[in-house]
Design an enzyme around this catalytic site. Structure first.
Site, PDB file in Angstrom:
ATOM      1  N   LYS A 251       1.354   3.267   3.098  1.00 17.79           N
ATOM      2  CA  LYS A 251       2.566   2.674   3.660  1.00 17.79           C
ATOM      3  C   LYS A 251       3.745   3.655   3.635  1.00 17.79           C
ATOM      4  CE  LYS A 251       1.456  -1.416   5.124  1.00 17.79           C
ATOM      5  NZ  LYS A 251       1.160  -1.510   6.577  1.00 17.79           N
TER       6      LYS A 251
ATOM      7  N   TYR B 128      -2.740   1.614  -0.937  1.00 21.21           N
ATOM      8  CA  TYR B 128      -1.848   0.910  -0.001  1.00 21.21           C
ATOM      9  C   TYR B 128      -0.444   1.532  -0.017  1.00 21.21           C
ATOM     10  CZ  TYR B 128       0.417  -3.231   2.086  1.00 21.21           C
ATOM     11  OH  TYR B 128       1.131  -4.094   2.875  1.00 21.21           O
TER      12      TYR B 128
HETATM   13  P1  NAI Z   1      -3.151 -10.453   7.622  1.00 17.46           P
HETATM   14  O1  NAI Z   1      -4.328 -10.129   6.761  1.00 17.46           O
HETATM   15  O2  NAI Z   1      -2.815 -11.894   7.851  1.00 17.46           O
HETATM   16  O3  NAI Z   1      -3.310  -9.757   9.052  1.00 17.46           O
HETATM   17  C1  NAI Z   1      -3.850  -8.467   9.220  1.00 17.46           C
HETATM   18  C2  NAI Z   1      -4.710  -8.470  10.457  1.00 17.46           C
HETATM   19  O4  NAI Z   1      -5.193  -7.144  10.690  1.00 17.46           O
HETATM   20  C3  NAI Z   1      -5.952  -9.378  10.318  1.00 17.46           C
HETATM   21  O5  NAI Z   1      -5.958 -10.349  11.358  1.00 17.46           O
HETATM   22  C4  NAI Z   1      -7.112  -8.398  10.406  1.00 17.46           C
HETATM   23  O6  NAI Z   1      -8.266  -8.933  11.078  1.00 17.46           O
HETATM   24  C5  NAI Z   1      -6.517  -7.238  11.181  1.00 17.46           C
HETATM   25  N1  NAI Z   1      -7.227  -5.974  10.935  1.00 17.46           N
HETATM   26  C6  NAI Z   1      -7.633  -5.474   9.745  1.00 17.46           C
HETATM   27  N2  NAI Z   1      -8.267  -4.306   9.926  1.00 17.46           N
HETATM   28  C7  NAI Z   1      -8.236  -4.039  11.254  1.00 17.46           C
HETATM   29  C8  NAI Z   1      -8.705  -2.959  12.069  1.00 17.46           C
HETATM   30  N3  NAI Z   1      -9.350  -1.917  11.514  1.00 17.46           N
HETATM   31  N4  NAI Z   1      -8.489  -2.995  13.398  1.00 17.46           N
HETATM   32  C9  NAI Z   1      -7.839  -4.061  13.960  1.00 17.46           C
HETATM   33  N5  NAI Z   1      -7.400  -5.116  13.259  1.00 17.46           N
HETATM   34  C10 NAI Z   1      -7.583  -5.099  11.914  1.00 17.46           C
HETATM   35  O7  NAI Z   1      -1.892  -9.678   6.979  1.00 17.46           O
HETATM   36  P2  NAI Z   1      -0.314  -9.783   7.225  1.00 17.46           P
HETATM   37  O8  NAI Z   1       0.300 -10.204   5.957  1.00 17.46           O
HETATM   38  O9  NAI Z   1      -0.007 -10.519   8.473  1.00 17.46           O
HETATM   39  O10 NAI Z   1       0.042  -8.234   7.389  1.00 17.46           O
HETATM   40  C11 NAI Z   1       0.466  -7.623   8.601  1.00 17.46           C
HETATM   41  C12 NAI Z   1       1.043  -6.246   8.274  1.00 17.46           C
HETATM   42  O11 NAI Z   1       2.214  -6.385   7.451  1.00 17.46           O
HETATM   43  C13 NAI Z   1       0.093  -5.337   7.486  1.00 17.46           C
HETATM   44  O12 NAI Z   1       0.243  -4.016   7.923  1.00 17.46           O
HETATM   45  C14 NAI Z   1       0.592  -5.470   6.054  1.00 17.46           C
HETATM   46  O13 NAI Z   1       0.242  -4.372   5.266  1.00 17.46           O
HETATM   47  C15 NAI Z   1       2.079  -5.588   6.283  1.00 17.46           C
HETATM   48  N6  NAI Z   1       2.781  -6.201   5.162  1.00 17.46           N
HETATM   49  C16 NAI Z   1       2.680  -7.551   4.919  1.00 17.46           C
HETATM   50  C17 NAI Z   1       3.392  -8.116   3.877  1.00 17.46           C
HETATM   51  C18 NAI Z   1       3.430  -9.578   3.660  1.00 17.46           C
HETATM   52  O14 NAI Z   1       4.273 -10.043   2.857  1.00 17.46           O
HETATM   53  N7  NAI Z   1       2.581 -10.369   4.298  1.00 17.46           N
HETATM   54  C19 NAI Z   1       4.169  -7.284   2.939  1.00 17.46           C
HETATM   55  C20 NAI Z   1       4.222  -5.900   3.293  1.00 17.46           C
HETATM   56  C21 NAI Z   1       3.541  -5.398   4.357  1.00 17.46           C
END
Ligand code: NAI
Length: 301
Positions: free
Chosen positions: A166, A162
């Site tokens: 990133k 990851y």
């Molecule tokens: P989440 O797990 O709630 O949402 C991620 C979404 O991406 C899910 O709905 C999933 O179905 C979708 N997804 C996964 N693989 C996919 C693919 N191959 N094609 C299309 N859709 C796909 O996660 P969250 O927390 O909302 O994360 C959003 C972004 O923010 C991510 O890139 C994560 O790495 C980044 N991030 C989040 C942090 C946090 O504190 N929540 C911290 C640092 C980064």
């Protein structure tokens, strides 16, 4: 702020991406809500989450369309961009937000765990961005926003795949910003902190870990959306190549790598003089082996 614009958000079926989609629609954009509907680990698929967000936007009078293709495949990524063109006739904003986690200590990480995370985050961000590039170039406008993480920018345990992805995304964003500046295309990164199912998957074994995760729970995913809406708008027309970080009500501009100190020796260096002179001179500027939580050491505000 976004009337007349068409925005594509990957991974918008839940978490931070869902709030991006809702906020972009509220600001007047037509939105492609892309989500594979997969688990945190990237297993399985479900058309439900993307359609649910579309229904939510439409129920409030906004315009949106669901896309359930995976970002982790070049052909599918092209279909995601094509969906914007077929549905709304153009594309102005791409938010690379889709993500999964396969956490494991480096010495135990399998090739499959490495590849799965690189494929969704780094390759997926390239595929979707690249598929939109010809349209941005020919219309001489466009905005990319890519989600990075302090796990990559600073560091974290058990996330080699990851963190590498990133930090790779930061390099991708800067390269896009440089290569496409002459076409007035902008590219920026956001490192969010927000309570989502992804953060909910952090193992909490010790009392310390439990207390830390409890504090994370009030970091609303909706707090990340305002900076994305701003970046997507014409008011951000001179903002490119930057890394922003958002944690509840705190907004940060993150540093980027530059030389911090140099030493010079007219006759050049040997391993011995590096040991005796260069390293002692440079050592005061070494970075400690910090993790994200040691740099962001105070409770979110
Ligand atoms: P989440 O797990 O709630 O949402 C991620 C979404 O991406 C899910 O709905 C999933 O179905 C979708 N997804 C996964 N693989 C996919 C693919 N191959 N094609 C299309 N859709 C796909 O996660 P969250 O927390 O909302 O994360 C959003 C972004 O923010 C991510 O890139 C994560 O790495 C980044 N991030 C989040 C942090 C946090 O504190 N929540 C911290 C640092 C980064």
């Amino acid at each position: 702020m976004l009337a007349g614009k068409v925005a594509l958000v990957t991974g918008a079926g839940g978490g931070i991406g869902r709030d991006f989609a809702l906020a972009l629609a509220r600001a007047g954009a037509k939105v492609v809500v892309n989500d594979l509907g997969t688990s945190v680990k990237g297993e399985g698929a479900d058309v439900g989450p993307a359609q649910k967000v579309v229904d939510e936007i439409e129920s409030k009078g906004g315009k949106a369309v669901a896309s359930t293709d995976s970002v982790a495949d070049w052909t599918a990524a092209n279909r995601i961009v094509q969906c914007a063109l077929d549905s709304f006739g153009r594309i102005d904003v791409v938010i690379n937000n889709a993500g999964i986690l396969r956490d494991r200590f480096f010495f135990n990480m399998s090739v499959e765990e490495w590849r799965a995370v690189i494929d969704v985050h780094l390759n997926g961000s390239f595929y979707v961005a690249r598929a939109a590039a010809p349209h941005f170039k020919s219309q001489e406008s466009g905005c990319y926003i890519h989600m990075t993480s302090t796990s990559g920018l600073v560091g974290n345990l058990g996330q080699a795949n990851y963190s590498a992805a990133k930090l790779g995304i930061v390099g991708l964003s800067k390269s896009i910003a440089l290569d496409m500046a002459k076409y007035h295309v902008r590219s920026n990164c956001i490192a969010p902190f927000a309570w989502s199912r992804m953060i909910g998957s952090i193992p909490t074994e010790t009392e310390d870990q439990k207390a830390r995760v409890e504090k994370l729970k009030f970091m609303d995913t909706a707090k990340i959306a305002p900076i994305a809406v701003y970046l997507a708008s014409d008011q951000a027309k001179d903002v490119s190549g930057q890394i922003f970080c958002v944690r509840a009500n705190e907004l940060f501009l993150m540093s980027q790598n530059r030389p911090v100190r140099s030493v010079h020796r007219a006759k050049g260096w040997t391993p011995e003089t590096i040991a005796s002179q260069a390293i002692p001179a440079l050592r005061p500027n070494f970075y400690p082996l910090d993790r994200s939580q040691e740099v962001f050491s105070w409770d979110p505000l």
